[in-house]
Scaffold this motif. Structure first.
Motif, PDB file in Angstrom:
ATOM      1  N   GLU A  12     -11.246  31.962 -92.061  1.00  0.00           N
ATOM      2  CA  GLU A  12     -12.026  30.830 -92.621  1.00  0.00           C
ATOM      3  C   GLU A  12     -12.203  31.687 -94.280  1.00  0.00           C
ATOM      4  O   GLU A  12     -12.130  30.812 -95.227  1.00  0.00           O
ATOM      5  CB  GLU A  12     -13.678  30.966 -92.107  1.00  0.00           C
ATOM      6  CG  GLU A  12     -14.468  29.829 -92.498  1.00  0.00           C
ATOM      7  CD  GLU A  12     -15.657  29.576 -91.908  1.00  0.00           C
ATOM      8  OE1 GLU A  12     -16.604  29.734 -92.606  1.00  0.00           O
ATOM      9  OE2 GLU A  12     -15.581  29.615 -90.570  1.00  0.00           O
ATOM     10  N   LEU A  13     -12.590  33.011 -94.295  1.00  0.00           N
ATOM     11  CA  LEU A  13     -12.688  33.564 -95.749  1.00  0.00           C
ATOM     12  C   LEU A  13     -11.278  33.343 -96.355  1.00  0.00           C
ATOM     13  O   LEU A  13     -11.388  33.201 -97.416  1.00  0.00           O
ATOM     14  CB  LEU A  13     -13.066  35.055 -95.213  1.00  0.00           C
ATOM     15  CG  LEU A  13     -14.538  35.310 -95.101  1.00  0.00           C
ATOM     16  CD1 LEU A  13     -14.720  36.793 -94.565  1.00  0.00           C
ATOM     17  CD2 LEU A  13     -15.499  34.821 -96.226  1.00  0.00           C
ATOM     18  N   GLU A  16     -10.950  29.793 -97.673  1.00  0.00           N
ATOM     19  CA  GLU A  16     -12.194  29.697 -98.719  1.00  0.00           C
ATOM     20  C   GLU A  16     -11.387  30.388 -99.998  1.00  0.00           C
ATOM     21  O   GLU A  16     -11.440  29.883-101.222  1.00  0.00           O
ATOM     22  CB  GLU A  16     -13.352  30.201 -98.540  1.00  0.00           C
ATOM     23  CG  GLU A  16     -14.421  30.107 -99.482  1.00  0.00           C
ATOM     24  CD  GLU A  16     -14.806  28.806-100.204  1.00  0.00           C
ATOM     25  OE1 GLU A  16     -15.499  28.625-101.082  1.00  0.00           O
ATOM     26  OE2 GLU A  16     -14.439  27.780 -99.219  1.00  0.00           O
ATOM     27  N   ARG A  19      -8.465  28.366-101.492  1.00  0.00           N
ATOM     28  CA  ARG A  19      -9.244  27.208-102.042  1.00  0.00           C
ATOM     29  C   ARG A  19      -9.611  27.605-103.565  1.00  0.00           C
ATOM     30  O   ARG A  19      -9.338  27.069-104.619  1.00  0.00           O
ATOM     31  CB  ARG A  19     -10.248  26.427-101.476  1.00  0.00           C
ATOM     32  CG  ARG A  19      -9.740  25.586-100.138  1.00  0.00           C
ATOM     33  CD  ARG A  19     -10.964  24.823 -99.839  1.00  0.00           C
ATOM     34  NE  ARG A  19     -11.970  25.547 -99.183  1.00  0.00           N
ATOM     35  CZ  ARG A  19     -11.928  25.944 -97.864  1.00  0.00           C
ATOM     36  NH1 ARG A  19     -10.979  25.915 -97.149  1.00  0.00           N
ATOM     37  NH2 ARG A  19     -12.806  26.770 -97.265  1.00  0.00           N
ATOM     38  N   ILE A  20     -10.182  28.730-103.632  1.00  0.00           N
ATOM     39  CA  ILE A  20     -10.994  29.290-104.932  1.00  0.00           C
ATOM     40  C   ILE A  20      -9.762  29.764-105.738  1.00  0.00           C
ATOM     41  O   ILE A  20      -9.860  29.327-106.924  1.00  0.00           O
ATOM     42  CB  ILE A  20     -11.964  30.200-104.573  1.00  0.00           C
ATOM     43  CG1 ILE A  20     -13.190  29.646-103.854  1.00  0.00           C
ATOM     44  CG2 ILE A  20     -12.362  30.821-105.988  1.00  0.00           C
ATOM     45  CD1 ILE A  20     -13.858  28.494-104.500  1.00  0.00           C
ATOM     46  N   HIS A 108     -16.484  34.228-108.639  1.00  0.00           N
ATOM     47  CA  HIS A 108     -16.587  33.918-107.033  1.00  0.00           C
ATOM     48  C   HIS A 108     -15.200  34.297-106.285  1.00  0.00           C
ATOM     49  O   HIS A 108     -15.320  34.752-105.341  1.00  0.00           O
ATOM     50  CB  HIS A 108     -16.371  32.073-107.048  1.00  0.00           C
ATOM     51  CG  HIS A 108     -16.882  31.833-105.748  1.00  0.00           C
ATOM     52  ND1 HIS A 108     -16.928  30.377-105.370  1.00  0.00           N
ATOM     53  CD2 HIS A 108     -17.268  32.406-104.587  1.00  0.00           C
ATOM     54  CE1 HIS A 108     -17.008  30.108-104.070  1.00  0.00           C
ATOM     55  NE2 HIS A 108     -17.453  31.237-103.475  1.00  0.00           N
ATOM     56  N   LEU A 112     -15.316  36.872-103.028  1.00  0.00           N
ATOM     57  CA  LEU A 112     -14.434  36.432-101.759  1.00  0.00           C
ATOM     58  C   LEU A 112     -13.637  37.322-101.585  1.00  0.00           C
ATOM     59  O   LEU A 112     -13.553  37.647-100.324  1.00  0.00           O
ATOM     60  CB  LEU A 112     -13.950  34.977-101.861  1.00  0.00           C
ATOM     61  CG  LEU A 112     -14.998  33.783-101.642  1.00  0.00           C
ATOM     62  CD1 LEU A 112     -14.147  32.527-102.189  1.00  0.00           C
ATOM     63  CD2 LEU A 112     -15.293  33.861-100.465  1.00  0.00           C
TER      64      LEU A 112
END
Length: 130
Positions: A12-13, A16, A19-20, A108, A112
């Motif tokens: 999941e991390l 994410e 995506r970022i 961000h 992450l």
């Protein structure tokens, strides 16, 4: 934490983060395009300003109907210059917004990446026989 939960959290991390990173690339492209657009608008503004100055000098020398024609051309170029300067101001604001967005997305991404690294380290430390 169970191994399956850790693996799911890691996935999941990582998703994410991907995506970022994709968003960061898009923000970078937009910011670069706005900067290039701003450079073009500034160039046009400078060209128009020089043209208005040249027309002012020409106006001082002109007589009669030629003077009227130069005056009209100068007024038109001054109007173009006002529009070009307004475009420069708008684009300067757009570039500032793009830079802020770039900074926020970069922050961000860094958060992450640190979270992914921390999670990976925790998962490694929690493995049996460690």
């Amino acid at each position: 934490m169970e191994r399956d939960e850790q693996a799911a959290q890691q996935a999941e991390l990582q998703a994410e983060l991907n995506r970022i990173l994709d968003r960061e690339a898009k923000v970078e492209v937009r910011a670069r395009a706005k900067s290039e657009e701003l450079a073009g608008a500034k160039s046009q503004s400078a060209r128009l300003s020089e043209e208005v100055s040249a027309l002012e000098a020409e106006l001082a020398q002109a007589k009669g109907a030629a003077k009227d024609a130069v005056q009209q051309k100068m007024q038109a170029r001054k109007a173009d210059l006002v529009m070009a300067n307004a475009e420069v101001q708008t684009l300067e604001q757009d570039v500032a917004v793009a830079q802020q967005e770039r900074a926020a997305v970069s922050a961000h991404v860094q958060e992450l990446e640190e979270e992914v690294q921390r999670s990976s380290k925790e998962a490694w430390l929690e493995q049996p026989s460690r």
